[in-house]
Enzyme design. Structure first.
Site, PDB file in Angstrom:
ATOM      1  N   TRP A  10      83.455   3.347  16.573  1.00  0.00           N
ATOM      2  CA  TRP A  10      84.800   3.531  17.096  1.00  0.00           C
ATOM      3  C   TRP A  10      85.902   4.293  17.381  1.00  0.00           C
ATOM      4  O   TRP A  10      86.850   4.077  18.069  1.00  0.00           O
ATOM      5  CB  TRP A  10      85.777   2.021  16.043  1.00  0.00           C
ATOM      6  CG  TRP A  10      85.752   0.338  15.962  1.00  0.00           C
ATOM      7  CD1 TRP A  10      84.859  -0.026  16.800  1.00  0.00           C
ATOM      8  CD2 TRP A  10      86.185  -0.451  14.597  1.00  0.00           C
ATOM      9  NE1 TRP A  10      85.156  -1.586  16.496  1.00  0.00           N
ATOM     10  CE2 TRP A  10      85.863  -1.749  15.227  1.00  0.00           C
ATOM     11  CE3 TRP A  10      86.688  -0.377  14.148  1.00  0.00           C
ATOM     12  CZ2 TRP A  10      85.009  -2.395  14.402  1.00  0.00           C
ATOM     13  CZ3 TRP A  10      86.950  -1.319  12.835  1.00  0.00           C
ATOM     14  CH2 TRP A  10      86.384  -2.800  13.365  1.00  0.00           C
ATOM     15  N   LYS A  11      85.009   5.587  16.913  1.00  0.00           N
ATOM     16  CA  LYS A  11      85.530   6.690  17.154  1.00  0.00           C
ATOM     17  C   LYS A  11      87.070   6.809  16.294  1.00  0.00           C
ATOM     18  O   LYS A  11      87.030   5.847  14.831  1.00  0.00           O
ATOM     19  CB  LYS A  11      85.925   7.406  18.295  1.00  0.00           C
ATOM     20  CG  LYS A  11      84.269   7.080  19.122  1.00  0.00           C
ATOM     21  CD  LYS A  11      84.567   8.228  20.659  1.00  0.00           C
ATOM     22  CE  LYS A  11      82.870   8.331  20.768  1.00  0.00           C
ATOM     23  NZ  LYS A  11      82.784   8.021  22.017  1.00  0.00           N
ATOM     24  N   HIS A  94      77.011  13.302  16.098  1.00  0.00           N
ATOM     25  CA  HIS A  94      77.800  13.045  17.067  1.00  0.00           C
ATOM     26  C   HIS A  94      78.336  13.963  18.570  1.00  0.00           C
ATOM     27  O   HIS A  94      78.942  14.781  17.431  1.00  0.00           O
ATOM     28  CB  HIS A  94      78.418  11.966  17.357  1.00  0.00           C
ATOM     29  CG  HIS A  94      79.214  10.879  18.365  1.00  0.00           C
ATOM     30  ND1 HIS A  94      80.274  11.449  19.318  1.00  0.00           N
ATOM     31  CD2 HIS A  94      78.533  10.088  19.077  1.00  0.00           C
ATOM     32  CE1 HIS A  94      80.557  11.433  20.655  1.00  0.00           C
ATOM     33  NE2 HIS A  94      79.877  10.047  19.971  1.00  0.00           N
ATOM     34  N   GLU A  96      80.426  15.052  19.575  1.00  0.00           N
ATOM     35  CA  GLU A  96      82.112  15.257  18.967  1.00  0.00           C
ATOM     36  C   GLU A  96      81.891  16.158  18.003  1.00  0.00           C
ATOM     37  O   GLU A  96      82.795  16.615  17.972  1.00  0.00           O
ATOM     38  CB  GLU A  96      82.966  13.931  18.735  1.00  0.00           C
ATOM     39  CG  GLU A  96      83.275  13.232  20.626  1.00  0.00           C
ATOM     40  CD  GLU A  96      83.165  12.110  20.409  1.00  0.00           C
ATOM     41  OE1 GLU A  96      83.712  10.957  20.027  1.00  0.00           O
ATOM     42  OE2 GLU A  96      83.070  11.406  22.078  1.00  0.00           O
ATOM     43  N   GLU A 165      72.648  10.343  23.755  1.00  0.00           N
ATOM     44  CA  GLU A 165      73.838   9.883  24.611  1.00  0.00           C
ATOM     45  C   GLU A 165      74.079  11.396  25.060  1.00  0.00           C
ATOM     46  O   GLU A 165      74.327  12.348  24.626  1.00  0.00           O
ATOM     47  CB  GLU A 165      74.738  10.575  23.883  1.00  0.00           C
ATOM     48  CG  GLU A 165      75.134   9.179  22.741  1.00  0.00           C
ATOM     49  CD  GLU A 165      76.585   8.731  22.179  1.00  0.00           C
ATOM     50  OE1 GLU A 165      76.474   6.572  22.178  1.00  0.00           O
ATOM     51  OE2 GLU A 165      77.064   9.378  21.522  1.00  0.00           O
ATOM     52  N   GLY A 171      82.602   8.487  27.301  1.00  0.00           N
ATOM     53  CA  GLY A 171      83.749   8.615  27.982  1.00  0.00           C
ATOM     54  C   GLY A 171      84.185   8.442  29.062  1.00  0.00           C
ATOM     55  O   GLY A 171      85.302   9.027  29.717  1.00  0.00           O
ATOM     56  N   SER A 209      79.230   5.578  28.310  1.00  0.00           N
ATOM     57  CA  SER A 209      79.807   4.022  29.221  1.00  0.00           C
ATOM     58  C   SER A 209      78.586   2.997  29.233  1.00  0.00           C
ATOM     59  O   SER A 209      79.255   2.548  30.680  1.00  0.00           O
ATOM     60  CB  SER A 209      80.299   4.879  30.664  1.00  0.00           C
ATOM     61  OG  SER A 209      81.185   6.609  30.385  1.00  0.00           O
ATOM     62  N   GLY A 230      80.771   3.007  23.062  1.00  0.00           N
ATOM     63  CA  GLY A 230      82.101   3.323  21.893  1.00  0.00           C
ATOM     64  C   GLY A 230      83.305   2.738  23.026  1.00  0.00           C
ATOM     65  O   GLY A 230      83.948   1.219  22.175  1.00  0.00           O
ATOM     66  N   GLY A 231      83.852   3.219  23.808  1.00  0.00           N
ATOM     67  CA  GLY A 231      85.047   2.040  24.456  1.00  0.00           C
ATOM     68  C   GLY A 231      84.201   0.580  24.245  1.00  0.00           C
ATOM     69  O   GLY A 231      85.585  -0.226  24.249  1.00  0.00           O
TER      70      GLY A 231
HETATM   71  P1  13P Z   1      81.684   5.587  25.816  1.00  0.00           P
HETATM   72  O1  13P Z   1      81.362   4.204  25.101  1.00  0.00           O
HETATM   73  O2  13P Z   1      82.901   5.506  25.088  1.00  0.00           O
HETATM   74  O3  13P Z   1      81.646   6.143  26.865  1.00  0.00           O
HETATM   75  O4  13P Z   1      81.273   6.352  24.335  1.00  0.00           O
HETATM   76  C1  13P Z   1      79.117   6.816  23.759  1.00  0.00           C
HETATM   77  C2  13P Z   1      79.593   7.330  22.449  1.00  0.00           C
HETATM   78  O5  13P Z   1      80.157   8.104  22.507  1.00  0.00           O
HETATM   79  C3  13P Z   1      79.699   6.238  21.636  1.00  0.00           C
HETATM   80  O6  13P Z   1      79.455   6.878  20.223  1.00  0.00           O
END
Ligand code: 13P
Length: 247
Positions: A10-11, A94, A96, A165, A171, A209, A230-231
């Site tokens: 979910w971030k 991750h 990020e 990833e 994203g 994505s 993620g999204g």
């Molecule tokens: P998205 O699916 O939003 O691109 O994010 C991927 C992600 O970073 C999952 O950890």
């Protein structure tokens, strides 16, 4: 390989009300999934996930864990705290966190080891930036990132989950093609094969994505054992379609 694993990340999204609506919609639609399913929430919501998901087919986890066991580390969250709230998984490394929080390969490896020491499965993220891909460094980058973890956790490597990833796909709506992803997954599998006699035991997830439309073709690749989403994990219908595609 056992069942595929579909994990939501979910971030830094959600609220008590939004999480409850999202999780209830997922539980209403999930039935008996053929894949393993997990949701990784911001730490303040782990108690909420524990209350909502206990006894359901959906496991839960955190998005990070401290490299330290306990003590004077303001703001950090220890693996024993994650255990208190029933976490099965902890995402570590991750991109990020590598990018915005200065996490090195060594820190990520120590976090993975810390999680394993308490029986929490680390989902170790690896992946190249766009500049690294364009410089033809994808293979060397992901191998360096995974090598640090193999070096640190030794024979426990079969207990981790790996998530490939590509940073440029996160994203952005730009997904690696199934063939591009499979090529990197095969590299990671070969690296695991050099470290353990049972490399197929390790789930290698794809993230970046992944969505309801592209999940099936990615998950059909021989070395793609699931997804880190993620999204699309913030929308119950989309997430459930990905889970169904992994069956
Ligand atoms: P998205 O699916 O939003 O691109 O994010 C991927 C992600 O970073 C999952 O950890």
């Amino acid at each position: 390989m056992s069942k595929k694993l579909i994990a939501g990340n979910w971030k830094m999204n959600g609220s008590l009300a939004a999480n409850e609506a999202l999780v209830r919609a997922m539980l209403a639609g999930i039935g008996q999934p053929l894949a393993e399913v997990a949701l990784c929430a911001p730490a303040p919501y782990l108690a909420q996930l524990q209350a909502l998901l206990l006894g359901s087919p959906i496991a839960w986890g955190s998005q990070d864990v401290s490299a330290h066991e306990q003590g004077a580390y303001t703001g950090e969250i220890s693996v024993s705290m994650l255990k208190d709230f029933g976490c099965r998984y902890a995402i570590v490394g991750h991109s990020e966190r590598r990018q915005y929080h200065g996490e090195t390969d060594e820190i990520v490896a120590t976090k993975a080891q810390r999680a394993l020491s308490a029986g929490v499965t680390p989902i170790v993220c690896v992946g190249e930036t766009l500049a690294e891909r364009e410089a033809n460094e994808t293979e060397s980058v992901v191998k360096r990132q995974l090598a640090a973890v193999i070096h640190t956790v030794g024979h426990c490597i079969t207990e981790i989950v790996v998530a490939y990833e590509p940073v440029w796909a996160i994203g952005t709506g730009k997904t690696a093609t199934p063939e591009m992803a499979q090529a990197v997954h095969a590299v990671l599998r070969a690296q695991l094969a050099a470290a353990t006699t049972n490399p197929k035991r390790v789930h290698i997830l794809y993230g970046g994505s992944m969505n309801a439309a592209n999940a099936a073709s990615l998950l059909a690749q021989p070395d793609i054992d699931g997804g880190l989403i993620g999204g699309a994990s913030l929308k119950a219908a989309d997430f459930l379609q990905i889970v169904a595609a992994a069956g």
